[in-house]
Structures are given as structure tokens and as C-alpha cells.
Design an enzyme around this catalytic site. Structure first.
Site, mmCIF file in Angstrom:
data_model
loop_
_atom_site.group_PDB
_atom_site.id
_atom_site.type_symbol
_atom_site.label_atom_id
_atom_site.label_comp_id
_atom_site.label_asym_id
_atom_site.label_seq_id
_atom_site.Cartn_x
_atom_site.Cartn_y
_atom_site.Cartn_z
ATOM 1 N N LYS A 1 41.019 36.385 35.652
ATOM 2 C CA LYS A 1 40.846 35.861 37.005
ATOM 3 C C LYS A 1 39.735 34.805 37.056
ATOM 4 O O LYS A 1 38.996 34.618 36.097
ATOM 5 C CB LYS A 1 40.556 37.017 37.960
ATOM 6 C CG LYS A 1 41.640 38.109 37.917
ATOM 7 C CD LYS A 1 42.985 37.605 38.424
ATOM 8 C CE LYS A 1 44.183 38.440 38.029
ATOM 9 N NZ LYS A 1 44.282 39.780 38.509
HETATM 10 C C1 LIG Z 1 45.058 40.991 38.976
HETATM 11 C C2 LIG Z 1 45.788 41.292 40.217
HETATM 12 C C3 LIG Z 1 45.648 42.500 40.917
HETATM 13 C C4 LIG Z 1 44.907 43.683 40.402
HETATM 14 O O1 LIG Z 1 43.714 43.445 39.816
HETATM 15 P P1 LIG Z 1 43.094 44.407 38.692
HETATM 16 O O2 LIG Z 1 41.645 44.059 38.786
HETATM 17 O O3 LIG Z 1 43.698 44.041 37.400
HETATM 18 O O4 LIG Z 1 43.358 45.811 39.100
HETATM 19 C C5 LIG Z 1 46.290 42.637 42.130
HETATM 20 N N1 LIG Z 1 47.049 41.662 42.632
HETATM 21 C C6 LIG Z 1 47.231 40.500 41.979
HETATM 22 C C7 LIG Z 1 48.068 39.438 42.604
HETATM 23 C C8 LIG Z 1 46.624 40.283 40.743
HETATM 24 O O5 LIG Z 1 46.861 39.153 40.099
#
Ligand SMILES: *Cc1c(COP(=O)(O)O)cnc(C)c1O
Length: 396
Positions: A179
Site C-alpha cells: 500500500k
Molecule cells: C489491502 C486491502 C484491504 C485489507 O488490508 P489488509 O491490511 O491487508 O488487511 C482491504 N481492502 C482493499 C481494497 C485492500 O486493497
């Protein structure tokens, strides 16, 4: 994605030396509280709560909003599976909604999918492309629905001058490895509502029952779970937050430069964006599946056809499509007021778009001229593919 390096390493050293690694019981708030204060100022939102993941943030947001058995939650057909799994974790069921060419939830299809049982919408800002929040908020207010923004893939992006994640009733962010803010694992909830915040904080820390120092906005104590973040995560987050806006600016510059080259020189159709002045996610849409496949094959690294990233397409969410439950008696689908349809053809327009669309990495950690060079090459090859049979080295 912001690189993790020396500065994060230096930031966690004093935390380890202090021995104060946990969230509570260490006197002052430590790095996590400093991060939440800085994030709240930078994002212009009243409350921020760091969590151990983005999935956890979504679940805590649903708990905070009082969503539960019998409720339907609208989610887009194109997102990471966690968006659809989160309602199930609180006893509600996800209802699939089509995306449009912006790759985000289609407001027109939201209207078609609303039933008397619908309680909330989870719009997802996919791959740094923001949703049509004006339409979504209008529909939500007209139909009495809550909006929980999934901004996990758009940390730091803006929609018409406001940060994605701060426009709806509650927002969820992820800070996992892939991210914009990247610390391995982590997440956050944001809201301007005192009661939602109190409920989310109690749920995220079962031990809050014994922590009399927390102001709970007169909300009764909830039995929660534990999805607290550690101070080591807090220390890394403080460094990564400083890198965020400069990185988004690099993405913005590359988006503008690359999309111009692809449109003008390559006759490529750059996909629409709900706020092009703030766009930082680049995708091109073809007339046919075959053209998209061949474009992705010619430009290997940094370019991929969206349908090939199967994890994000609803037709690959097996446990959800098969309506499995964690226990036969804890089955949200049995508590739903009606039968929910997850047939492979539930969202045909989304599948059509995803099969014809390629995403192009902006290469925000590479020099802009290099990215422009690759874009020109891509554009030339698209304008005259038969004269250019040698594949381009590609970007990432
Ligand atoms: C990465 C992601 C999540 C969840 O995040 P985590 O930290 O991996 O639990 C939820 N929604 C979207 C759209 C994502 O890309």
C-alpha cells in the site's frame, strides 16, 4: 508504494531500546499517538485509530456502525476480497455492485441493488482511483445508508480537495506491504463521529474494559477482540507518513505526463477518473479483450490486464460465492432476509470492463524521464504494432 529503509530502521531502534512496545500501559502515548495526531491533522479528520490491518479496520468500522445480522452491505465486484469478507465477520452479507469504467463502484448500480435490508455502502478507492463520492453520498443520504470508505488502496489520495477515506461516515486504510504507506502489516480507521470512534476503539481492544482512562463518549463497554497495533508499527508509520505526500505528488506528475503521451502519441484510451485533477492511477481501456491481452503481453513489467489479477475479481472469491460460514450456526446467509445471488454472471459489466482494461504502473520510485521514455515506446508500438515486434523491456 513508499520504500522502507534506513529511516524506518533508525526510528524503531529507540522504541526497542525503551522496551515500551505495546499500545497501552506505557505512560505517554508514544509513537502511535504521535502518528494518529499527525494523520488526523494532515487528513483533516477528528479521530484516527491505528489497527493491526486494513481488514480489521473495516470490521471494526462495521461494528462501530452497528451493522449486523439481516443487514445487506453493498460492495463493488472489483476489490480485494477483504472488502466482501468484512460484512460476513459481523453477521451481515455483502451484495455485489457493478463497477464502471473508473474501476470503482457504479452509483447507478448502487440504486438498483438497494433493498429494504441495505444498511451501508462500502465504496472502494481502487488502485489510487477515487470513487464518485458526490453521487455515493447523495444516494446514501437519500436512502438512509451509512458509507464506510475502503481507502486501503488509496492512502493519501484526494477527491475534490478532500482526502479519500474522510468523506463517508467512517474510513478504513491499510498499511500493508503493497500500500501507499507500507509497514508490512497495519491499518487505521478514521471518523468525525465520537460514538463510532468510541465503539471502534473498544472493539479493537478487549482490554479497554479495564482502561478507565479512555473517554468512551458515554457508549457502554463492548466485548471486543484485539487488533491493536504496536509501537514499533507506530514508529515506522511516523516515517512513512512524511514520505506519503511527496510520493503522491510524484505519482500525480507521472500520471499527467504518461497519460498525455499515451493519449496523444499512442491513440490509447486512458480510462476516465472521478477526479482527474487528482488522479494517480493509470489504466487504458481497449475495445476488445484480445487487444488488452496483446497490449499486456507486449509490455510485460508494470503493465497487466486487470482480469488477470484474479484475486480482485469477484468470480474468484470462492468461500464467499459458495456462501460458506465459519460455523453452521454462525451463518450470515441464514440470517439474511432473502437469498443472495453470487452467480458467476452477477456483474457481467464489471467482467467485461476488467477483461478489456490494462493498468500501467506509474513508476513513482523511478525518474520521470525514464517513465516518459517507456510511455513513448508503448505509445509508438500501439500506434504501429506490426512494425515493432520486439517487446519493450517494460516498467515497474
Ligand atoms: C489491502 C486491502 C484491504 C485489507 O488490508 P489488509 O491490511 O491487508 O488487511 C482491504 N481492502 C482493499 C481494497 C485492500 O486493497
Amino acid at each position: 508504494m513508499s520504500r522502507v529503509g534506513l529511516r524506518e530502521w533508525l526510528a524503531i531502534a529507540p522504541v526497542i531500546a525503551s522496551g515500551r512496545l505495546s499500545r497501552y500501559g506505557n505512560g505517554d502515548g508514544g509513537p502511535l499517538t504521535r502518528f494518529e495526531t499527525a494523520f488526523s491533522e494532515s487528513f483533516d479528520v477528528k479521530h484516527v485509530l491505528t489497527t493491526s490491518s486494513g481488514t480489521g479496520a473495516l470490521i471494526a468500522a462495521l461494528v462501530a456502525a452497528g451493522i449486523g445480522p439481516g443487514d445487506e452491505v453493498l460492495v463493488p465486484a472489483y476489490t480485494w476480497i477483504a472488502t466482501a469478507a468484512a460484512p460476513l465477520a459481523v453477521g451481515a452479507v455483502p451484495v455485489l455492485v457493478e463497477i464502471d469504467q473508473t474501476l470503482t463502484i457504479d452509483p447507478a448500480d448502487i440504486l438498483r441493488k438497494i433493498t429494504p435490508n441495505t444498511r451501508a455502502i462500502i465504496p472502494v478507492h481502487m488502485a489510487n482511483m477515487v470513487c464518485d463520492m458526490d453521487s455515493i453520498m447523495r444516494i446514501a443520504r437519500e436512502h438512509g445508508l451509512l458509507v464506510i470508505e475502503d481507502a486501503c488502496q488509496a492512502v493519501g489520495l484526494s477527491y475534490k480537495g478532500r482526502r479519500a477515506g474522510t468523506i463517508g461516515d467512517i474510513g478504513a486504510f491499510s498499511f500493508n506491504q503493497f500500500k501507499n504507506i507500507s509497514i508490512g502489516e497495519g491499518g487505521a480507521i478514521v471518523t468525525n463521529d465520537d460514538h463510532f470512534f468510541a465503539r471502534a476503539r473498544m472493539y479493537h481492544d478487549i482490554g479497554s474494559v479495564f482502561r478507565g482512562h479512555l473517554d468512551n463518549a458515554n457508549e457502554p463497554l463492548l466485548p471486543g477482540i484485539n487488533m491493536k497495533a504496536s509501537q514499533i508499527q507506530g514508529a515506522m508509520l511516523n516515517v512513512q507518513l512524511k514520505k506519503l505526500d511527496p510520493m503522491v505528488r510524484r505519482m500525480r506528475r507521472r500520471y499527467d505526463a504518461l497519460s498525455r503521451i499515451l493519449e496523444d502519441g499512442g491513440e490509447l484510451h486512458v480510462g476516465p477518473h472521478n477526479d482527474r485533477a487528482n488522479a494517480a492511477g493509470l489504466h487504458v481501456i481497449f475495445d476488445s479483450e484480445e487487444e488488452a491481452k496483446s497490449f499486456a503481453a507486449r509490455n510485460s513489467r508494470g503493465v497487466y490486464r486487470l482480469h488477470d489479477s484474479s484475486r480482485h475479481v469477484y468470480t474468484f472469491w470462492q468461500p464467499i460465492l459458495e456462501q460458506r460460514a465459519i460455523h453452521p450456526k454462525m451463518n450470515p446467509f441464514a440470517w439474511a432476509e432473502r437469498k443472495i445471488d453470487y452467480s458467476p454472471n452477477a456483474c457481467p459489466r464489471s467482467l467485461d470492463i476488467l477483461k478489456r482494461t490494462c493498468r500501467i504502473g506509474l513508476g513513482e520510485n523511478y525518474p520521470l524521464p525514464l517513465m516518459q521514455y517507456f510511455a513513448r515506446k508503448m505509445a509508438r508500438q500501439n500506434a504501429a504494432p506490426e512494425r515493432n515486434l520486439v517487446p519493450t523491456p517494460g516498467i515497474s
